[in-house]
Design a protein around this motif. Structure first.
Motif, PDB file in Angstrom:
ATOM      1  N   SER A  49       1.075  -1.606   0.040  1.00  0.00           N
ATOM      2  CA  SER A  49       0.029  -0.119  -0.137  1.00  0.00           C
ATOM      3  C   SER A  49       0.483   1.478  -0.001  1.00  0.00           C
ATOM      4  CB  SER A  49      -0.905   0.279   1.374  1.00  0.00           C
ATOM      5  OG  SER A  49      -0.361  -0.329   1.875  1.00  0.00           O
ATOM      6  N   ASN A  70      -8.293   5.457  -6.184  1.00  0.00           N
ATOM      7  CA  ASN A  70      -8.128   4.095  -6.885  1.00  0.00           C
ATOM      8  C   ASN A  70      -7.334   4.046  -5.429  1.00  0.00           C
ATOM      9  OD1 ASN A  70      -9.630   3.676  -9.272  1.00  0.00           O
ATOM     10  ND2 ASN A  70      -8.376   4.660 -10.771  1.00  0.00           N
ATOM     11  N   ASN A  73     -10.067   4.136  -2.421  1.00  0.00           N
ATOM     12  CA  ASN A  73     -10.957   3.105  -2.752  1.00  0.00           C
ATOM     13  C   ASN A  73     -10.390   1.711  -2.290  1.00  0.00           C
ATOM     14  OD1 ASN A  73     -12.888   5.126  -3.065  1.00  0.00           O
ATOM     15  ND2 ASN A  73     -12.155   4.577  -5.655  1.00  0.00           N
ATOM     16  N   TRP A  74      -8.980   1.404  -2.643  1.00  0.00           N
ATOM     17  CA  TRP A  74      -8.395  -0.106  -2.331  1.00  0.00           C
ATOM     18  C   TRP A  74      -8.290  -0.385  -1.035  1.00  0.00           C
ATOM     19  CZ3 TRP A  74      -3.882  -1.851  -0.607  1.00  0.00           C
ATOM     20  CH2 TRP A  74      -3.832  -2.727  -0.715  1.00  0.00           C
ATOM     21  N   THR A  77     -11.618  -0.545   1.075  1.00  0.00           N
ATOM     22  CA  THR A  77     -12.254  -1.481   1.085  1.00  0.00           C
ATOM     23  C   THR A  77     -11.916  -2.787   1.855  1.00  0.00           C
ATOM     24  OG1 THR A  77     -13.260  -1.406  -1.747  1.00  0.00           O
ATOM     25  CG2 THR A  77     -12.252  -3.879  -0.132  1.00  0.00           C
ATOM     26  N   CYS A  78      -9.772  -2.298   1.504  1.00  0.00           N
ATOM     27  CA  CYS A  78      -9.708  -3.347   2.880  1.00  0.00           C
ATOM     28  C   CYS A  78     -10.139  -3.354   4.475  1.00  0.00           C
ATOM     29  CB  CYS A  78      -8.076  -3.525   2.831  1.00  0.00           C
ATOM     30  SG  CYS A  78      -6.967  -3.833   1.530  1.00  0.00           S
ATOM     31  N   THR A  81     -14.081  -4.914   4.839  1.00  0.00           N
ATOM     32  CA  THR A  81     -13.907  -6.992   4.935  1.00  0.00           C
ATOM     33  C   THR A  81     -14.082  -7.114   5.764  1.00  0.00           C
ATOM     34  OG1 THR A  81     -11.837  -7.059   3.510  1.00  0.00           O
ATOM     35  CG2 THR A  81     -13.407  -6.680   1.855  1.00  0.00           C
ATOM     36  N   GLY A 121      -4.733 -13.585  -4.776  1.00  0.00           N
ATOM     37  CA  GLY A 121      -4.293 -11.609  -4.859  1.00  0.00           C
ATOM     38  C   GLY A 121      -2.855 -11.397  -4.443  1.00  0.00           C
ATOM     39  N   PHE A 155      -5.390  -4.511 -11.184  1.00  0.00           N
ATOM     40  CA  PHE A 155      -6.859  -4.726  -9.877  1.00  0.00           C
ATOM     41  C   PHE A 155      -7.731  -5.638  -9.366  1.00  0.00           C
ATOM     42  CE2 PHE A 155      -7.209  -0.190 -11.451  1.00  0.00           C
ATOM     43  CZ  PHE A 155      -7.081   0.613 -10.805  1.00  0.00           C
ATOM     44  N   TYR A 159      -7.997  -6.598  -5.223  1.00  0.00           N
ATOM     45  CA  TYR A 159      -9.138  -6.691  -4.538  1.00  0.00           C
ATOM     46  C   TYR A 159      -9.130  -7.737  -3.560  1.00  0.00           C
ATOM     47  CZ  TYR A 159     -10.556  -2.069  -5.590  1.00  0.00           C
ATOM     48  OH  TYR A 159     -11.155  -0.459  -5.300  1.00  0.00           O
ATOM     49  N   ALA A 162      -6.985  -7.405  -0.563  1.00  0.00           N
ATOM     50  CA  ALA A 162      -8.420  -7.151   0.307  1.00  0.00           C
ATOM     51  C   ALA A 162      -9.270  -7.987   1.066  1.00  0.00           C
ATOM     52  CB  ALA A 162      -9.093  -6.083  -0.425  1.00  0.00           C
ATOM     53  N   LEU A 163      -9.894  -9.004  -0.044  1.00  0.00           N
ATOM     54  CA  LEU A 163     -10.771  -9.962   0.562  1.00  0.00           C
ATOM     55  C   LEU A 163     -10.196 -10.774   1.423  1.00  0.00           C
ATOM     56  CD1 LEU A 163     -13.833 -10.858   0.459  1.00  0.00           C
ATOM     57  CD2 LEU A 163     -13.017 -11.771  -1.327  1.00  0.00           C
TER      58      LEU A 163
END
Length: 582
Positions: A49, A70, A73-74, A77-78, A81, A121, A155, A159, A162-163
């Motif tokens: 990151s 972007n 946003n990522w 999301t991290c 989750t 990922g 991308f 993500y 992130a999941l």
């Protein structure tokens, strides 16, 4: 000493499911393995990151505002989750197995769908930066031509990561705190100290990531820069499993969401039922223990009294011999819902702070790109993202300072066992964060004055040294030690016993929403200020921009947020648990 005194009284069990032995399990014996796991996992996360906004801009060929959006946003999301992992931990798996399983899937491609995607990922992220065909083709450092497919692969990889983080983030701090028995005053005293050193370990991982890994990404390759975090995750898994025999484990208490819904439904079903003046008449189990697995009983509180209706007994509640939880709930179950509702206003005040905090990996980095990145007169250039090392050093400085000096001194003044209450600690951090934005705005004003005075508009790096950014990073680090560690402890302590992972995840969502808020503000500001052909506040070349206006905007929002926090903190009612679990 009675035999029961050899075992914890907060309901924890050992790895075999037996009551946890005080001498053999938990406390600081178990914590190094949990802290080591977190240190390596955070190294992996920050290794991706810290410099991501520059990968977006220079490898995926994105505009500054798009890259910033972007990245935020990522990052957001991290931190959303974890709600998934928290639910699984509190309801079904427990914290140990949730951390273990999600740590493994982070690295080894387990067969469970979302876990498999998460582990791919980490691997796919490295492949997207190295393998020909899915790696963007670059003709020079800032001249890349990614295809739609290449951008999509990157991308998807991000993500998936992130999941995968969702099962780890909400459980590790709570699991570490579980190693200290709330019913033992000696152990409870160490719990507050644990949160300080837990956050210290996070920043050791961040220190390595923001220095070594960012340098590797800028000077060796993005492939190695994204591959090393995968190795760090493998080490994190090894650390965690090494301590299995020493851990104390809280039993999962069933679906917390269902229990909350039962209270709401039961309250509305008894809309016309009067609440007795004597609150001892409200329904509660006769046993010493709560009917919620893994949870102590909680004392009744006077506020939010509407939900007390769910605990009012009527004749129809016992007609079938068994209690229907959708019609009648215990006081403890009602207090679970009240505790969550009381946390929400405090939670909301963390969002603005998180928006300020997110600037370290966004506008701070882009600001630093336009400054002189050479160290002294040498040819060595420091990557702009590596300046976050001073945030990390600030945390590493302030954590022992707080734990060893500030706490003992304030304890003598206030009489509180932790020196400052958690809310006082958080408020001080919010106050300090205002000055981080003020200092960043003043620096940008001075930078732009020099740009205009010497016509540096088209100069990639102006002579002003990047080390002028150090104070704003240092202030953010200081604010972190007060606010974020205070939040960690506060959301753990004030959470219902059987919902601690969920409340830790709730605290993490403030960081997510802070990133989303910052992204939204960037979008709105760019849309408004770039009308009629204007470049706006955040153009691709910041020498023509006005990002100091954005910093001033965040400073004003932070002042308003601090005022709201002080009002909410004055109103807040602390949770009081009753009895022990055996």
């Amino acid at each position: 000493m009675a035999e029961s005194d050899f075992y914890s009284k907060d309901g924890t069990v050992d790895y075999q499911g037996n009551p946890a032995n005080r001498k053999r399990t938990g406390t600081w014996k178990a914590c190094p393995f949990i802290i080591g796991n977190e240190c390596c996992e955070r190294l992996a996360y920050y290794g991706m990151s810290s410099n991501l906004v520059r990968y977006f801009k220079h490898r995926l060929n994105q505009h500054s505002s798009v890259a910033t959006r972007n990245n935020q946003n990522w990052s957001g999301t991290c931190y959303i989750t974890p709600l998934i992992g928290a639910f699984l931990a509190d309801a079904y798996l427990g914290r140990y197995w949730t951390i273990a399983l999600f740590s493994i899937v982070y690295v080894f491609d387990l067969a469970v769908t979302h876990a498999w995607l998460a582990s791919k990922g980490m691997t796919l992220l490295a492949l997207s930066a190295t393998v020909h065909g899915i790696r963007p083709r670059c003709y020079a450092e800032d001249n890349c031509d990614p295809t739609v497919t290449q951008s999509a692969v990157f991308f998807v990889a991000l993500y998936m990561v992130a999941l995968g983080t969702g099962g780890i983030k909400p459980c590790v701090s709570s699991y570490g705190a579980d190693q200290f028995d709330d019913t033992d005053e000696a152990e409870k005293k160490h719990k507050s100290s644990f949160f300080n050193w837990f956050y210290f370990s996070i920043n050791i991982g961040a220190l390595i990531a923001s220095s070594v890994l960012v340098w590797v990404q800028d000077n060796v390759s993005w492939g190695w820069g994204f591959g090393i975090p995968a190795i760090a995750m493998a080490i994190a898994v090894a650390f965690f499993f090494s301590g299995t025999r020493l851990y104390r484990n809280q039993k999962p208490g069933g679906s917390p969401l269902m229990r909350l819904c039962q209270v709401v439904v039961a309250s509305f079903r008894k809309l016309r039922v009067s609440i007795p003046a004597d609150k001892s008449l409200l329904y509660e189990t006769a046993d010493a223990e709560s009917n919620i697995r893994g949870s102590r009983k909680v004392e009744h509180t006077q506020d939010l009294s509407f939900f007390d209706k769910a605990a009012v007994e009527t004749e129809s509640d016992h007609k079938k011999g068994t209690v229907n939880p959708w019609r009648l709930c215990t006081v403890t179950q009602v207090e679970e819902l009240k505790a969550i509702i009381r946390l929400l206003p405090i939670w909301a005040t963390g969002i603005i702070f998180a928006a300020v905090y997110s600037q370290m990996s966004n506008l701070y980095v882009l600001q630093g790109e336009r400054m002189n990145t050479h160290v002294g007169n040498s040819t060595f250039k420091i990557p702009p993202a590596s300046l976050s090392i001073f945030d990390t050093l600030s945390v590493i400085f302030w954590v022992p300072m707080y734990d060893r000096i500030i706490v003992p001194v304030t304890r003598k003044c206030t009489g509180h066992k932790n020196g400052l209450t958690q809310l006082q600690r958080m408020g001080i951090g919010l106050f300090i964060s205002i000055f981080a934005m003020v200092v960043a705005a003043i620096l940008e004003l001075e930078r732009l004055r020099q740009v205009r005075r010497h016509n540096y508009y088209e100069v990639k790096e102006m002579p002003m040294t990047i080390f002028w950014q150090v104070p704003q990073y240092f202030l953010i680090g200081c604010a972190e030690v007060f606010t974020l560690i205070g939040q960690l402890e506060f959301f753990y302590e004030q959470a219902p016993d059987a919902m601690r992972s969920f409340c830790s995840a709730l605290q993490l969502t403030t960081i997510a929403l802070g990133n989303y808020l910052s992204s939204l503000l960037v979008t709105i500001v760019t849309s408004i200020t770039s009308r009629n052909g204007k470049l706006g506040w955040i153009p691709d070349n910041l020498n023509y921009g006005h990002i100091h206006y954005f910093f001033w905007l965040l400073a004003v929002l932070s002042v308003l947020n601090l005022g709201a926090f002080l009002l909410i903190a004055k109103w807040y009612t602390y949770k009081k648990s009753v009895g022990t679990l055996r």
